[in-house]
Each structure stands twice: as structure tokens, then as C-alpha cells.
Design a protein around this motif. Structure first.
Motif, PDB file in Angstrom:
ATOM      1  N   LYS A  69      41.347  40.760  49.752  1.00 35.13           N
ATOM      2  CA  LYS A  69      41.666  40.781  48.325  1.00 35.13           C
ATOM      3  C   LYS A  69      42.878  39.894  48.050  1.00 35.13           C
ATOM      4  N   LEU A  70      42.945  39.393  46.842  1.00 35.26           N
ATOM      5  CA  LEU A  70      44.098  38.594  46.435  1.00 35.26           C
ATOM      6  C   LEU A  70      45.235  39.540  46.056  1.00 35.26           C
ATOM      7  N   GLU A  71      45.891  40.058  47.069  1.00 38.08           N
ATOM      8  CA  GLU A  71      46.942  41.070  46.894  1.00 38.08           C
ATOM      9  C   GLU A  71      48.200  40.742  47.693  1.00 38.08           C
ATOM     10  N   ILE A 100      46.079  32.949  39.224  1.00 38.95           N
ATOM     11  CA  ILE A 100      44.814  33.681  39.284  1.00 38.95           C
ATOM     12  C   ILE A 100      44.672  34.554  38.032  1.00 38.95           C
ATOM     13  N   PRO A 101      43.448  34.763  37.565  1.00 48.41           N
ATOM     14  CA  PRO A 101      43.249  35.553  36.355  1.00 48.41           C
ATOM     15  C   PRO A 101      43.755  36.999  36.468  1.00 48.41           C
ATOM     16  N   GLN A 102      43.710  37.566  37.654  1.00 45.62           N
ATOM     17  CA  GLN A 102      44.180  38.934  37.859  1.00 45.62           C
ATOM     18  C   GLN A 102      45.661  39.061  37.511  1.00 45.62           C
ATOM     19  N   ARG A 103      46.396  38.009  37.714  1.00 46.61           N
ATOM     20  CA  ARG A 103      47.831  38.016  37.408  1.00 46.61           C
ATOM     21  C   ARG A 103      48.073  38.224  35.912  1.00 46.61           C
ATOM     22  N   TYR A 104      47.094  37.845  35.098  1.00 41.31           N
ATOM     23  CA  TYR A 104      47.214  37.956  33.646  1.00 41.31           C
ATOM     24  C   TYR A 104      46.472  39.172  33.099  1.00 41.31           C
ATOM     25  N   GLY A 105      46.130  40.095  33.982  1.00 46.21           N
ATOM     26  CA  GLY A 105      45.536  41.347  33.565  1.00 46.21           C
ATOM     27  C   GLY A 105      44.020  41.401  33.557  1.00 46.21           C
ATOM     28  N   PHE A 106      43.356  40.321  33.936  1.00 45.64           N
ATOM     29  CA  PHE A 106      41.897  40.353  33.963  1.00 45.64           C
ATOM     30  C   PHE A 106      41.417  41.229  35.109  1.00 45.64           C
ATOM     31  N   LYS A 107      40.465  42.106  34.805  1.00 46.47           N
ATOM     32  CA  LYS A 107      39.894  42.998  35.816  1.00 46.47           C
ATOM     33  C   LYS A 107      38.399  42.757  35.977  1.00 46.47           C
TER      34      LYS A 107
END
Length: 110
Positions: free
Chosen positions: A89-91, A100-107
Motif C-alpha cells: 500500500k502507498l503508506e 497521490i490522490p489519497q493524499r488529497y482525501g480520495f478513497k
């Protein structure tokens, strides 16, 4: 046309005028070997703002990316960063420095 040979994706990259003159910056070792300059923007910018973004989108789409993961793991080792965790995972601890989009809250992709 900026691309001389459209016969394959590989040839399109190889004959694209936009890439003329671009080469991986290297340094010569004492033994005469050439190694990539891991401080170059190909690693410091293209990794966190390019391939990791693509990997983040794939993760949101539940698409496995084994070959991309190999590239990311190799690159992060060379530049001393931690993006992709052992669980795939990108963690990693340096993920906040990426786009990465997850950094901006995308789930998900919705």
C-alpha cells in the motif's frame, strides 16, 4: 509529425522528437562504471509526482501493478525514501511529499 515511427509504442517513444537529447544523467565511478545520478529530477520529481500518482489511481481502482511496484521499490531504495509499504500500500513515511490522490482525501474513483 513529432513521431517518426508509429509501428509500436516502443518505437513511438524512441522516435519522438520531444525526447531528443534527453538522457539519464550519470556519474562515473572510480572503476569506470556509470551509475545514474539518483539526485536528478527523474527521481526527485518524476517518482513522487508521476509514477506514484499513477500507482495511487490504480490502488483506488483496485488494479494490481506488480511491475510498477518493482520500479517504485527499486527507486525508493536508491533515493532513500519510503512510499510503498511492505504490505503493498502507498503508506510509507514519505507519502506526504507526493501528489497521490489519497493524499488529497480520495478513497475511491467516484
Amino acid at each position: 509529425d513529432d513521431i517518426a515511427d508509429h509501428s509500436s509504442l516502443r518505437n513511438m517513444f524512441l522516435t519522438n522528437k520531444g525526447y531528443d537529447g534527453l538522457a539519464m544523467p550519470t556519474t562515473r565511478t572510480e572503476s569506470g562504471e556509470y551509475l545514474p545520478l539518483f539526485e536528478h529530477r527523474y527521481f526527485s520529481e518524476d517518482l513522487p509526482c508521476g509514477i506514484l500518482v499513477q500507482r495511487g489511481i490504480a490502488e483506488l481502482a483496485n488494479v494490481d501493478t506488480p511491475e510498477i511496484d518493482k520500479v517504485i521499490r527499486w527507486c525508493q531504495e536508491k533515493v532513500g525514501k519510503d512510499y510503498l509499504s511492505k504490505n503493498g500500500k502507498l503508506e510509507g513515511k514519505d507519502i506526504a511529499k507526493t501528489k497521490i490522490p489519497q493524499r488529497y482525501g480520495f478513497k475511491d474513483l467516484e
